[in-house]
Design a protein around this motif. Sequence first.
Motif, PDB file in Angstrom:
ATOM      1  N   ASP A   1       5.081 -44.307  53.780  1.00 46.11           N
ATOM      2  CA  ASP A   1       4.708 -45.377  52.841  1.00 46.11           C
ATOM      3  C   ASP A   1       5.949 -46.072  52.311  1.00 46.11           C
ATOM      4  O   ASP A   1       5.987 -47.286  52.170  1.00 46.11           O
ATOM      5  CB  ASP A   1       3.924 -44.797  51.655  1.00 46.11           C
ATOM      6  N   ASP A   2       6.955 -45.272  51.991  1.00 41.05           N
ATOM      7  CA  ASP A   2       8.203 -45.831  51.462  1.00 41.05           C
ATOM      8  C   ASP A   2       9.194 -45.971  52.619  1.00 41.05           C
ATOM      9  O   ASP A   2       9.649 -44.973  53.186  1.00 41.05           O
ATOM     10  CB  ASP A   2       8.759 -44.897  50.384  1.00 41.05           C
ATOM     11  N   LEU A   3       9.509 -47.218  52.959  1.00 40.14           N
ATOM     12  CA  LEU A   3      10.362 -47.479  54.126  1.00 40.14           C
ATOM     13  C   LEU A   3      11.839 -47.646  53.753  1.00 40.14           C
ATOM     14  O   LEU A   3      12.647 -48.048  54.592  1.00 40.14           O
ATOM     15  CB  LEU A   3       9.843 -48.727  54.856  1.00 40.14           C
TER      16      LEU A   3
ATOM     17  N   GLY B 251       5.422 -52.527  57.542  1.00 41.58           N
ATOM     18  CA  GLY B 251       4.643 -51.939  56.458  1.00 41.58           C
ATOM     19  C   GLY B 251       3.273 -52.558  56.268  1.00 41.58           C
ATOM     20  O   GLY B 251       2.474 -52.061  55.463  1.00 41.58           O
ATOM     21  N   GLN B 252       3.000 -53.647  57.007  1.00 44.33           N
ATOM     22  CA  GLN B 252       1.691 -54.304  56.904  1.00 44.33           C
ATOM     23  C   GLN B 252       0.983 -54.383  58.235  1.00 44.33           C
ATOM     24  O   GLN B 252      -0.107 -54.964  58.318  1.00 44.33           O
ATOM     25  CB  GLN B 252       1.895 -55.731  56.389  1.00 44.33           C
ATOM     26  N   HIS B 253       1.611 -53.871  59.290  1.00 43.97           N
ATOM     27  CA  HIS B 253       0.994 -54.025  60.613  1.00 43.97           C
ATOM     28  C   HIS B 253       0.014 -52.878  60.866  1.00 43.97           C
ATOM     29  O   HIS B 253       0.401 -51.713  60.855  1.00 43.97           O
ATOM     30  CB  HIS B 253       2.081 -54.040  61.697  1.00 43.97           C
ATOM     31  N   PRO B 254      -1.260 -53.208  61.122  1.00 48.96           N
ATOM     32  CA  PRO B 254      -2.280 -52.165  61.260  1.00 48.96           C
ATOM     33  C   PRO B 254      -1.978 -51.132  62.360  1.00 48.96           C
ATOM     34  O   PRO B 254      -2.389 -49.975  62.224  1.00 48.96           O
ATOM     35  CB  PRO B 254      -3.568 -52.941  61.574  1.00 48.96           C
ATOM     36  N   ASP B 255      -1.279 -51.526  63.413  1.00 46.77           N
ATOM     37  CA  ASP B 255      -0.964 -50.560  64.484  1.00 46.77           C
ATOM     38  C   ASP B 255       0.200 -49.647  64.107  1.00 46.77           C
ATOM     39  O   ASP B 255       0.400 -48.606  64.734  1.00 46.77           O
ATOM     40  CB  ASP B 255      -0.599 -51.297  65.789  1.00 46.77           C
ATOM     41  N   LEU B 256       1.010 -50.063  63.114  1.00 47.28           N
ATOM     42  CA  LEU B 256       2.227 -49.302  62.791  1.00 47.28           C
ATOM     43  C   LEU B 256       2.116 -48.493  61.507  1.00 47.28           C
ATOM     44  O   LEU B 256       2.693 -47.407  61.406  1.00 47.28           O
ATOM     45  CB  LEU B 256       3.425 -50.265  62.715  1.00 47.28           C
ATOM     46  N   VAL B 257       1.363 -49.006  60.542  1.00 50.00           N
ATOM     47  CA  VAL B 257       1.202 -48.321  59.252  1.00 50.00           C
ATOM     48  C   VAL B 257       0.862 -46.831  59.410  1.00 50.00           C
ATOM     49  O   VAL B 257       1.444 -45.995  58.706  1.00 50.00           O
ATOM     50  CB  VAL B 257       0.146 -49.064  58.386  1.00 50.00           C
ATOM     51  N   PRO B 258      -0.045 -46.476  60.355  1.00 51.89           N
ATOM     52  CA  PRO B 258      -0.439 -45.054  60.434  1.00 51.89           C
ATOM     53  C   PRO B 258       0.697 -44.084  60.761  1.00 51.89           C
ATOM     54  O   PRO B 258       0.581 -42.895  60.460  1.00 51.89           O
ATOM     55  CB  PRO B 258      -1.490 -45.034  61.560  1.00 51.89           C
TER      56      PRO B 258
ATOM     57  N   GLU C 262      27.072 -58.577  58.864  1.00 46.65           N
ATOM     58  CA  GLU C 262      26.335 -57.507  58.195  1.00 46.65           C
ATOM     59  C   GLU C 262      25.196 -58.043  57.313  1.00 46.65           C
ATOM     60  O   GLU C 262      24.092 -57.512  57.313  1.00 46.65           O
ATOM     61  CB  GLU C 262      27.306 -56.684  57.335  1.00 46.65           C
ATOM     62  N   GLU C 263      25.475 -59.118  56.589  1.00 47.24           N
ATOM     63  CA  GLU C 263      24.469 -59.621  55.651  1.00 47.24           C
ATOM     64  C   GLU C 263      23.196 -60.058  56.382  1.00 47.24           C
ATOM     65  O   GLU C 263      22.075 -59.710  55.998  1.00 47.24           O
ATOM     66  CB  GLU C 263      25.043 -60.781  54.849  1.00 47.24           C
ATOM     67  N   LYS C 264      23.374 -60.800  57.477  1.00 43.43           N
ATOM     68  CA  LYS C 264      22.209 -61.291  58.222  1.00 43.43           C
ATOM     69  C   LYS C 264      21.496 -60.135  58.936  1.00 43.43           C
ATOM     70  O   LYS C 264      20.269 -60.133  59.042  1.00 43.43           O
ATOM     71  CB  LYS C 264      22.661 -62.363  59.221  1.00 43.43           C
ATOM     72  N   LEU C 265      22.258 -59.165  59.415  1.00 43.87           N
ATOM     73  CA  LEU C 265      21.629 -58.006  60.058  1.00 43.87           C
ATOM     74  C   LEU C 265      20.754 -57.250  59.054  1.00 43.87           C
ATOM     75  O   LEU C 265      19.633 -56.851  59.368  1.00 43.87           O
ATOM     76  CB  LEU C 265      22.701 -57.084  60.669  1.00 43.87           C
ATOM     77  N   HIS C 266      21.269 -57.089  57.839  1.00 45.60           N
ATOM     78  CA  HIS C 266      20.480 -56.390  56.816  1.00 45.60           C
ATOM     79  C   HIS C 266      19.240 -57.195  56.436  1.00 45.60           C
ATOM     80  O   HIS C 266      18.153 -56.630  56.240  1.00 45.60           O
ATOM     81  CB  HIS C 266      21.347 -56.094  55.587  1.00 45.60           C
ATOM     82  N   GLN C 267      19.383 -58.513  56.365  1.00 43.74           N
ATOM     83  CA  GLN C 267      18.215 -59.371  56.081  1.00 43.74           C
ATOM     84  C   GLN C 267      17.171 -59.222  57.176  1.00 43.74           C
ATOM     85  O   GLN C 267      15.963 -59.171  56.924  1.00 43.74           O
ATOM     86  CB  GLN C 267      18.637 -60.843  55.980  1.00 43.74           C
ATOM     87  N   LEU C 268      17.647 -59.152  58.420  1.00 40.74           N
ATOM     88  CA  LEU C 268      16.733 -58.996  59.563  1.00 40.74           C
ATOM     89  C   LEU C 268      15.931 -57.706  59.435  1.00 40.74           C
ATOM     90  O   LEU C 268      14.700 -57.691  59.600  1.00 40.74           O
ATOM     91  CB  LEU C 268      17.538 -58.985  60.868  1.00 40.74           C
ATOM     92  N   ILE C 269      16.619 -56.634  59.129  1.00 44.02           N
ATOM     93  CA  ILE C 269      15.954 -55.325  59.080  1.00 44.02           C
ATOM     94  C   ILE C 269      15.001 -55.251  57.887  1.00 44.02           C
ATOM     95  O   ILE C 269      13.903 -54.702  57.999  1.00 44.02           O
ATOM     96  CB  ILE C 269      17.011 -54.204  59.123  1.00 44.02           C
ATOM     97  N   ASP C 270      15.375 -55.843  56.764  1.00 48.23           N
ATOM     98  CA  ASP C 270      14.452 -55.883  55.625  1.00 48.23           C
ATOM     99  C   ASP C 270      13.204 -56.705  55.970  1.00 48.23           C
ATOM    100  O   ASP C 270      12.077 -56.297  55.655  1.00 48.23           O
ATOM    101  CB  ASP C 270      15.154 -56.444  54.375  1.00 48.23           C
ATOM    102  N   ALA C 271      13.407 -57.851  56.629  1.00 48.29           N
ATOM    103  CA  ALA C 271      12.266 -58.699  57.036  1.00 48.29           C
ATOM    104  C   ALA C 271      11.391 -57.950  58.041  1.00 48.29           C
ATOM    105  O   ALA C 271      10.152 -58.029  58.000  1.00 48.29           O
ATOM    106  CB  ALA C 271      12.779 -60.008  57.635  1.00 48.29           C
ATOM    107  N   PHE C 272      12.031 -57.207  58.927  1.00 44.95           N
ATOM    108  CA  PHE C 272      11.308 -56.413  59.936  1.00 44.95           C
ATOM    109  C   PHE C 272      10.413 -55.356  59.275  1.00 44.95           C
ATOM    110  O   PHE C 272       9.212 -55.276  59.555  1.00 44.95           O
ATOM    111  CB  PHE C 272      12.332 -55.775  60.875  1.00 44.95           C
TER     112      PHE C 272
END
Length: 127
Positions: A38-40, A27-34, A12-22
């Motif tokens: 804003d709050d993920l 939140g910074q990818h120009p193709d995805l931000v639109p 669980e801990e590593k899965l949560h780290q993965l999703i937070d890193a994702f």
Amino acid sequence: EKMHTPFDAIGEEKLHQLIDAFYRRVGQHPDLVPIFPDDLTETARRQKQFMTQYLGGPPLYTSEHGHPMLRARHMPFPITETRAKAWLSCMNEAMDEIRLDGRLREDFFARLVLTAQHMINTPENGV
Ligand code: HEM
């Protein structure tokens, strides 16, 4: 006898780290931000629940939100092939960051590629 699922193998801990890193990358990818809020925070919370059950862990997403119906839940958002590739590249980088590797990573990522392709609902020139 103990169950061996990909969820058990990652933990669980590593899965949560993965999703937070994702989502830091989303939140910074120009193709995805639109198309993302804003709050993920809530998005990440739901994705942790979903990925837990996707990988064979307890059905946390379904318990709270019902059947995932992922394609239907994505229909409000124009998802092009470019956005699917962007989503997968954020995930690939997140897997690098948390140092997920080996067969587990390959199998997990291959499944995500198929699911991401299934989410495409908009032609490239439609955006
Ligand atoms: C929600 C985009 C692929 C699982 C969302 C949302 C967006 C989105 C915009 C709504 C966020 C919000 O309002 O909180 C995309 C794009 C994808 C993609 C562009 C590229 C193909 C995937 C894949 C999975 C997935 C491959 C699972 C393997 C989810 C889940 C939610 C979600 C579980 C939360 C649904 C809910 O309960 O509201 N996605 N997604 N998505 N996505 Fe995706």
